[in-house]
Motif scaffolding. Structure first.
Motif, mmCIF file in Angstrom:
data_model
loop_
_atom_site.group_PDB
_atom_site.id
_atom_site.type_symbol
_atom_site.label_atom_id
_atom_site.label_comp_id
_atom_site.label_asym_id
_atom_site.label_seq_id
_atom_site.Cartn_x
_atom_site.Cartn_y
_atom_site.Cartn_z
ATOM 1 N N PRO A 96 -20.663 4.887 63.872
ATOM 2 C CA PRO A 96 -19.227 4.729 64.077
ATOM 3 C C PRO A 96 -18.877 3.692 65.141
ATOM 4 C CG PRO A 96 -19.993 6.717 65.144
ATOM 5 C CD PRO A 96 -21.164 6.164 64.363
ATOM 6 N N PHE A 97 -19.877 3.186 65.873
ATOM 7 C CA PHE A 97 -19.622 2.240 66.954
ATOM 8 C C PHE A 97 -19.450 0.809 66.462
ATOM 9 C CE2 PHE A 97 -22.378 5.692 68.484
ATOM 10 C CZ PHE A 97 -21.453 6.350 69.277
ATOM 11 N N ASN A 98 -19.895 0.531 65.229
ATOM 12 C CA ASN A 98 -19.752 -0.805 64.664
ATOM 13 C C ASN A 98 -18.417 -0.955 63.967
ATOM 14 O OD1 ASN A 98 -22.339 -1.441 65.535
ATOM 15 N ND2 ASN A 98 -23.283 -1.036 63.560
ATOM 16 N N THR A 99 -17.929 -2.158 63.907
ATOM 17 C CA THR A 99 -16.684 -2.438 63.206
ATOM 18 C C THR A 99 -16.839 -2.121 61.724
ATOM 19 O OG1 THR A 99 -16.167 -4.186 64.786
ATOM 20 C CG2 THR A 99 -15.025 -4.262 62.661
ATOM 21 N N GLY A 100 -15.842 -1.523 61.152
ATOM 22 C CA GLY A 100 -15.872 -1.187 59.732
ATOM 23 C C GLY A 100 -15.242 0.173 59.508
ATOM 24 N N LEU A 101 -15.248 0.586 58.271
ATOM 25 C CA LEU A 101 -14.688 1.890 57.938
ATOM 26 C C LEU A 101 -15.581 2.983 58.514
ATOM 27 C CD1 LEU A 101 -12.457 3.406 56.429
ATOM 28 C CD2 LEU A 101 -13.933 3.377 54.426
ATOM 29 N N MET A 141 -11.200 21.323 62.686
ATOM 30 C CA MET A 141 -11.713 20.101 62.093
ATOM 31 C C MET A 141 -13.225 20.151 62.010
ATOM 32 S SD MET A 141 -13.475 18.288 64.616
ATOM 33 C CE MET A 141 -13.443 16.616 64.069
ATOM 34 N N CYS A 142 -13.793 19.317 61.134
ATOM 35 C CA CYS A 142 -15.241 19.240 60.997
ATOM 36 C C CYS A 142 -15.603 17.957 60.253
ATOM 37 C CB CYS A 142 -15.759 20.448 60.210
ATOM 38 S SG CYS A 142 -17.557 20.553 60.132
ATOM 39 N N TYR A 143 -16.691 17.320 60.663
ATOM 40 C CA TYR A 143 -17.238 16.179 59.919
ATOM 41 C C TYR A 143 -18.315 16.679 58.962
ATOM 42 C CZ TYR A 143 -14.969 12.431 62.496
ATOM 43 O OH TYR A 143 -14.044 11.563 63.011
ATOM 44 N N VAL A 144 -18.298 16.129 57.753
ATOM 45 C CA VAL A 144 -19.242 16.482 56.705
ATOM 46 C C VAL A 144 -19.713 15.205 56.012
ATOM 47 C CG1 VAL A 144 -18.211 18.759 56.291
ATOM 48 C CG2 VAL A 144 -17.382 16.783 55.002
ATOM 49 N N GLU A 145 -20.653 15.357 55.073
ATOM 50 C CA GLU A 145 -21.096 14.252 54.218
ATOM 51 C C GLU A 145 -21.073 14.724 52.781
ATOM 52 O OE1 GLU A 145 -25.018 12.636 54.906
ATOM 53 O OE2 GLU A 145 -24.681 12.619 57.069
ATOM 54 N N ASP A 146 -20.749 13.797 51.879
ATOM 55 C CA ASP A 146 -20.899 14.119 50.462
ATOM 56 C C ASP A 146 -22.384 14.009 50.107
ATOM 57 O OD1 ASP A 146 -21.497 11.415 49.962
ATOM 58 O OD2 ASP A 146 -19.619 11.004 48.932
ATOM 59 N N PRO A 147 -22.795 14.314 48.893
ATOM 60 C CA PRO A 147 -24.223 14.261 48.537
ATOM 61 C C PRO A 147 -24.823 12.848 48.577
ATOM 62 C CG PRO A 147 -22.998 15.535 46.912
ATOM 63 C CD PRO A 147 -21.999 14.890 47.818
ATOM 64 N N PHE A 148 -23.961 11.825 48.742
ATOM 65 C CA PHE A 148 -24.415 10.437 48.730
ATOM 66 C C PHE A 148 -24.474 9.843 50.133
ATOM 67 C CE2 PHE A 148 -21.595 11.632 45.255
ATOM 68 C CZ PHE A 148 -22.562 11.806 44.274
ATOM 69 N N GLY A 149 -24.181 10.664 51.154
ATOM 70 C CA GLY A 149 -24.249 10.216 52.538
ATOM 71 C C GLY A 149 -22.968 9.623 53.077
ATOM 72 N N ILE A 150 -21.865 9.747 52.339
ATOM 73 C CA ILE A 150 -20.580 9.227 52.805
ATOM 74 C C ILE A 150 -19.956 10.265 53.730
ATOM 75 C CG2 ILE A 150 -18.263 8.493 52.118
ATOM 76 C CD1 ILE A 150 -19.617 7.531 49.464
ATOM 77 N N VAL A 151 -19.675 9.849 54.952
ATOM 78 C CA VAL A 151 -19.156 10.750 55.982
ATOM 79 C C VAL A 151 -17.640 10.836 55.862
ATOM 80 C CG1 VAL A 151 -18.899 11.071 58.478
ATOM 81 C CG2 VAL A 151 -21.058 10.228 57.535
ATOM 82 N N PHE A 152 -17.136 12.059 55.901
ATOM 83 C CA PHE A 152 -15.695 12.249 55.971
ATOM 84 C C PHE A 152 -15.379 13.468 56.826
ATOM 85 C CE2 PHE A 152 -17.030 14.331 52.076
ATOM 86 C CZ PHE A 152 -16.259 15.473 51.963
ATOM 87 N N GLU A 153 -14.123 13.625 57.131
ATOM 88 C CA GLU A 153 -13.656 14.667 58.036
ATOM 89 C C GLU A 153 -12.726 15.607 57.275
ATOM 90 O OE1 GLU A 153 -11.697 14.659 62.526
ATOM 91 O OE2 GLU A 153 -11.456 12.905 61.244
#
Length: 170
Positions: A96-101, A141-153
């Motif tokens: 999350p420290f790098n620029t980008g989504l 709140m909680c952070y999770v990942e889908d089965p493909f490694g995409i992080v969402f909250e």
């Protein structure tokens, strides 16, 4: 230059790339309950249609085809799911420290059950469920990942309610 009062723009859609479009559509419809607007389809590189030209504009010339599906959340935000045959099939390292989504966030008042379902479908819970106002308000709140490694909250309450109440002031 004439300035006019700015107004908040609405969020239209987000695009995500996955290794297997059919598994992703299954995950996001079964777990999130999102609606399928357009079933998975193959787009081939060509210059005869508007979609073909647009994709060349966006992706350049170094592709031949890809798969795409369109989903929608309950509040009408679109989710475009892409799968490219020659792309890297592993999620990038979470940084999350790098620029980008960094992430996207969805809202569900039943956060515990949703996390259980995400995990049951091959996703991950990245942290314990946290409360913004313990003993005052039920904002979680909680952070999770889908089965493909995409992080969402996941939030239990709206963005406006969560932050207008001063989440970081206590």
């Amino acid at each position: 230059m004439t300035t006019t009062k700015n107004y908040p723009k609405s969020f239209s859609h987000i695009g995500i790339t996955v290794p297997d479009i059919n598994k992703a559509v299954e995950f996001y419809t079964e777990v999130m309950g999102w609606y399928v607007i357009m079933e998975p389809s193959t787009i081939k590189k060509e210059r005869e249609t508007a979609i073909g030209l647009m994709c060349i504009d966006v992706f350049g010339d170094d592709w031949t085809e890809f798969e795409i599906a369109h989903l929608s959340t309950s509040d009408g935000v679109g989710v475009e799911i892409f799968s490219f045959p020659n792309g890297v099939k592993e999620a990038p390292k979470f940084n999350p420290f790098n620029t980008g989504l960094f992430h996207f966030c969805i809202q569900d008042p039943n956060i515990e059950d949703l996390i259980d379902k995400i995990v049951a479908y091959g996703g991950k819970q990245r942290m314990p469920i946290r409360e913004y106002y313990p003993e005052e308000k039920p904002f979680k709140m909680c952070y999770v990942e889908d089965p493909f490694g995409i992080v969402f909250e996941i939030y239990t309450h709206s963005y406006e309610l969560t932050y207008s109440s001063g989440a970081y002031t206590k």
